[in-house]
Design an enzyme around this catalytic site. Structure first.
Site, PDB file in Angstrom:
ATOM      1  N   TRP A   2      67.576 -48.183  39.079  1.00  0.00           N
ATOM      2  CA  TRP A   2      67.583 -48.911  40.351  1.00  0.00           C
ATOM      3  C   TRP A   2      67.310 -47.956  41.514  1.00  0.00           C
ATOM      4  O   TRP A   2      66.708 -48.330  42.514  1.00  0.00           O
ATOM      5  CB  TRP A   2      68.947 -49.596  40.541  1.00  0.00           C
ATOM      6  CG  TRP A   2      69.026 -50.414  41.794  1.00  0.00           C
ATOM      7  CD1 TRP A   2      68.658 -51.720  41.955  1.00  0.00           C
ATOM      8  CD2 TRP A   2      69.493 -49.979  43.082  1.00  0.00           C
ATOM      9  NE1 TRP A   2      68.868 -52.115  43.249  1.00  0.00           N
ATOM     10  CE2 TRP A   2      69.373 -51.072  43.960  1.00  0.00           C
ATOM     11  CE3 TRP A   2      69.997 -48.762  43.566  1.00  0.00           C
ATOM     12  CZ2 TRP A   2      69.755 -50.991  45.300  1.00  0.00           C
ATOM     13  CZ3 TRP A   2      70.365 -48.686  44.898  1.00  0.00           C
ATOM     14  CH2 TRP A   2      70.245 -49.788  45.748  1.00  0.00           C
ATOM     15  N   HIS A   3      67.734 -46.702  41.349  1.00  0.00           N
ATOM     16  CA  HIS A   3      67.572 -45.746  42.446  1.00  0.00           C
ATOM     17  C   HIS A   3      66.150 -45.241  42.597  1.00  0.00           C
ATOM     18  O   HIS A   3      65.820 -44.601  43.589  1.00  0.00           O
ATOM     19  CB  HIS A   3      68.522 -44.557  42.265  1.00  0.00           C
ATOM     20  CG  HIS A   3      69.937 -44.908  42.565  1.00  0.00           C
ATOM     21  ND1 HIS A   3      70.742 -45.557  41.664  1.00  0.00           N
ATOM     22  CD2 HIS A   3      70.683 -44.753  43.685  1.00  0.00           C
ATOM     23  CE1 HIS A   3      71.926 -45.757  42.212  1.00  0.00           C
ATOM     24  NE2 HIS A   3      71.922 -45.280  43.431  1.00  0.00           N
ATOM     25  N   GLY A   4      65.314 -45.521  41.636  1.00  0.00           N
ATOM     26  CA  GLY A   4      63.933 -45.105  41.778  1.00  0.00           C
ATOM     27  C   GLY A   4      63.210 -45.167  40.446  1.00  0.00           C
ATOM     28  O   GLY A   4      63.828 -45.069  39.389  1.00  0.00           O
TER      29      GLY A   4
END
Lengths: 376, 468
Positions: free
Chosen positions: B321-323
């Site tokens: 989700w963070h990248g």
């Protein structure tokens, strides 16, 4: 009571937010920032297509930033706060000892290939036209005044680059480290600007002529002080009121010869390499040769058949005036702006000697030099 | 638009506040929606269509789910829900993970599909999660569908939390969307919170960020262990002040308009374990994954093997989700493994250890995690980790970074542990005297002033034409 108190607080906050835009609304926009040496963004043009592409918004942000009231004040305050917090680097400039501002040159910002290409291009120039070529790379203050840097501050080791230049270049090379090693009393670099001082340029000149077999001593020149309120490019990045101003000196030979100068292929003619009116402006270093030009030609009263080409950057501006008694004509080319065929130019001017004088940083980082020479 | 910009602070915010408070109550959600759309389209005007689609899509899905449930047609509600979730994940997947997928396919199969190179729509990871929580909650019978498209649009697009959270679940905001009472006290609290966030971002995060930028730009192999650790600590603090500062600004703005957003950070560096770290870090995301992924998968009630699998699924998703990059996946799995280990084996041991050791472990785990997080080039990240544990302890530049950065690092580290929080609680408990009020006002004003120096100072960039 509590409600009133809170209301007062809210009012203060809203005031803080709206005061600045109101000031901006009712004061005229500024067009040029002398400190930053650039034009400031103006009110953006509105159109639907610029809105859709987002250009309008981008320009709007730049406009608000550039026209914000008291920009210099906020910036100076930020510098003071950074120094207060212990930091010694502001906007890419180290805050050194004795008021010296020294430009940061990051170790990872060294492109060995480009340096090799630049040197090779200069070598080829000398070989192909079989003329003597001299090279004077001027290290930045970070090397010569290393002891003035904040202790342990990361900095590219310019000795590496100079060693490479010494190995790859076969012409007359002036190593300024030796020249400057004994000089502890006079100022070699400005405190507030990235350039070398006139005195440092004079030492380099004497050394160079010495290597060519002439004996010229700094003592042959007399000096005068032009100004003592020069605040240069590095000051512009820091803006702290604690930065110290510099003096600018001028060194001249007694009874220096006659010469005439033609700037930019004869666009303007002048009898002087100096522009005293620049001393009234912010960038006082432009006193020398009136700043940078794509091309300028100096015709002297010397008749010795020597025609010199100087490939240079702004470091050469306070150096070139020393040459007026050594050459018949001196052709100064700034590779950044010179957009013609250099070969044709050299043919036309009967060039038979060449000097490359620029900062080591440009020799390592700029493509303009090898681009110009390789295009021949 | 970002909060820490001249255009937001001195053009957008005052205009919106003025408009909002001049308008009668019935129009205020509409004003907020309009303002949010302007805010959103500022950076990437075209992508507003994606958000509008997402909004209308789940607005309709919500109504359909509720109607199906009222009619007792659970299967149909389920079908709509699946459609909603898939729709959101497709949008997110296409924009955020499309190129990542293409590049890996190319590398794996030797194909030559051209990556799309689309810029990521701002806030897409946040608003898709928000709208998904809406339809899922409805399907579960929690809350009622929103009938007003304006109110629903305001929920999705609400500019304070649109760009970087907190992730607000619809059920937490529903009541306030319908009715809220703005008050000067609340507004002032919000302003104070906003300025605190602004200060954290502009002064702390950006200065720490410069230190990290300097250290991480060097070849990791050339770094001494001491410098590498200073860099890692600077980055750990930078990311905390950056992100929590942004959340503070969001929560503060919410209060100015009468909303109560959930807290997103609770002094994460006070944690005594990786699990606790994640209960204190980006709490709204942790809650989301627990509510909508971990528990539906069976959580920890289906035996050890299943718990382990569930944890790993949740944490690889959290990482990604963070990248869209492998290092984020590794980072997620790293925390998954630590948390699994704690759950199954050593949490009990940790409980018995002296608190100081627990704190040390928690911090150590977080800082190492941030190094994995920081380098998308995992080879470089590994070299950096190696530099932290090998080579000379002290390099020439270590002294420089210590002298010039340690005061800031220490100050930020102490503040992040929340020493003033305890003080503040005592202060909050006390009847607020005029003196205290003035002191707070002064502090806020001072922080605003300093933030402004850093904001304007950053736009100041002298152009030097001397290079050739």
């Amino acid at each position: 009571m509590k409600k009133i108190r809170a209301l007062a607080g809210v009012l203060l906050f809203v005031l803080a937010l709206s005061a600045f835009p109101l000031v901006m609304l009712f004061t005229p926009d500024r067009s040029f920032s002398e400190n930053e040496n650039r034009y400031l963004s103006q009110k953006p043009q509105f159109s639907v297509s610029r809105l859709m592409s987002g250009e309008f918004m981008e320009d709007m942000e730049k406009y608000l930033d550039d026209q914000f009231p008291l920009r210099n004040f906020w910036t100076a305050a930020k510098s003071e706060l950074l120094l207060l917090s212990g930091s010694r680097e502001i906007n890419g400039v180290y805050w050194g000892a004795e008021g010296y501002l020294i430009e940061r040159w990051a170790p990872e910002n060294f492109d060995e290939t480009l340096l090799r290409e630049n040197i090779a291009a200069v070598e080829t120039l000398g070989e192909s036209r079989s003329m003597p070529v001299s090279l004077i790379p001027v290290p930045t203050a970070g090397l010569i005044l290393e002891e003035k840097l904040p202790e342990g501050a990361p900095m590219f080791d310019q000795d590496l680059a100079l060693a490479l230049v010494g190995k790859e270049f076969s012409g007359c090379l002036v190593d300024l480290r030796e020249v400057y090693s004994g000089e502890h009393t006079r100022q070699l670099y400005y405190r507030s600007d990235h350039h070398w001082t006139s005195y440092a340029a004079l030492l380099a000149y004497c050394q160079w002529r010495g290597q060519l077999g002439e004996n010229i001593r700094p003592g042959d020149f007399y000096s005068s002080t032009l100004t003592d309120s020069f605040r240069g490019s590095l000051y512009s990045k820091v803006l702290s009121p604690r930065c110290r101003a510099d003096g600018i000196e001028l060194y001249e030979r007694p009874g220096g010869g006659e010469y005439s100068v033609s700037y930019h292929f004869g666009k303007t003619e002048s009898a002087s390499l100096y522009a005293p009116e620049r001393l009234e402006e912010k960038d006082k270093y432009r006193f020398f040769m009136d700043g940078n030009h794509p091309e300028l030609t100096i015709s002297t009263s010397v008749k010795n058949g020597k025609h010199l080409l100087v490939l240079k950057d702004s470091f050469a501006n306070c150096f070139i005036p020393f040459l007026t008694e050594d050459y018949e004509t001196i052709h100064v080319v700034d590779p950044r702006y010179f957009k013609q065929s250099l070969a044709d130019y050299m043919d036309e001017k009967n060039i038979n000697e060449c000097l490359v004088l620029c900062s080591l940083q440009n020799l390592c980082q700029s493509e303009a030099l090898c681009a110009l020479l390789d295009s021949q | 638009m970002v909060f820490s910009s001249t255009v937001f602070l001195f053009a957008f915010l005052p205009s919106v506040l003025l408009l909002y408070y001049l308008c009668p109550r019935q129009l205020r959600n509409g004003i907020l929606l309009l303002a949010s759309l302007v805010f959103y389209s500022w950076g990437e005007p075209v992508y507003i269509l994606v958000m509008l689609f997402s909004t209308v899509f789940d607005y309709i899905n919500g109504l359909l789910i509720e109607r199906a449930l009222v009619q007792g047609r659970r299967g149909r509600a389920r079908a709509v829900l699946i459609c909603s979730v898939c729709g959101n994940l497709l949008i997110l997947g296409f924009f955020k993970y499309g190129d990542f997928l293409v590049k890996n396919l190319n590398a794996l199969l030797g194909t030559a599909i051209t990556p799309l190179d689309l810029p990521l729509p701002i806030g897409i990871s946040f608003y898709t999660f928000q709208t998904m929580s809406y339809t899922i909650d409805l399907y579960r019978g929690q809350g009622r569908a929103q009938r007003s498209l304006v109110d629903f649009g305001a929920f999705v697009a609400l500019f304070p939390q649109l760009v970087a959270g907190p992730i607000v679940r619809y059920q937490n905001i529903e009541a306030r969307l319908r009715f809220r009472r703005e008050s000067p006290e609340c507004f002032l609290q919000g302003a104070e919170r906003f300025i605190r966030g602004l200060f954290k971002k502009l002064v702390f995060a950006n200065s720490l960020g410069l230190m990290w930028e300097r250290i991480s730009a060097a070849e990791p192999i050339s770094l001494s262990a001491g410098t590498a650790w200073l860099g890692a600590l600077a980055f750990s603090l930078q990311i905390y002040y950056d992100f929590s500062g942004y959340s503070d600004m969001a929560i503060g703005l919410g209060k100015m308009f009468g909303f109560d957003f959930p807290e997103n950070f609770d002094h994460p560096y006070r944690a005594k374990s990786a699990s606790e770290f994640w209960r204190r870090w980006h709490m709204s995301l942790g809650t989301w994954f627990r509510e909508y992924v971990y528990i539906p998968l069976g959580g920890s009630r289906r035996g050890r093997g299943r718990t382990a699998l569930n944890l790993m699924i949740v944490w690889s998703l959290t990482g990604l989700w963070h990248g869209a990059s492998w290092n984020f996946l590794v980072w997620g799995l790293y925390f998954g493994l630590l948390i699994l280990g704690e759950k199954l084996f050593f949490q009990r041991l940790l409980d018995r250890l002296p608190a100081a050791l627990g704190h040390f472990y928690g911090l150590f785990a977080a800082v190492l995690g941030w190094v994995i997080f920081a380098f998308e080039d995992m080879g470089r990240g590994a070299e950096y980790l190696l530099a932290m544990f090998s080579g000379p302890l002290f390099g020439a530049d270590t002294g420089y970074y210590l002298r010039t950065g340690l005061p800031l690092l220490l100050f930020c580290a102490l503040l992040s542990l929340g020493l003033p929080e305890r003080l503040r609680r005592r202060l909050d408990g006390a009847e607020e005297s005029g003196l205290l009020f003035s002191a707070r006002l002064l502090l806020g004003g001072g922080m605003f002033f300093v933030s402004l120096c850093f904001l304007i100072g950053a736009s100041y960039n002298p152009f030097l034409y001397f290079r050739f």
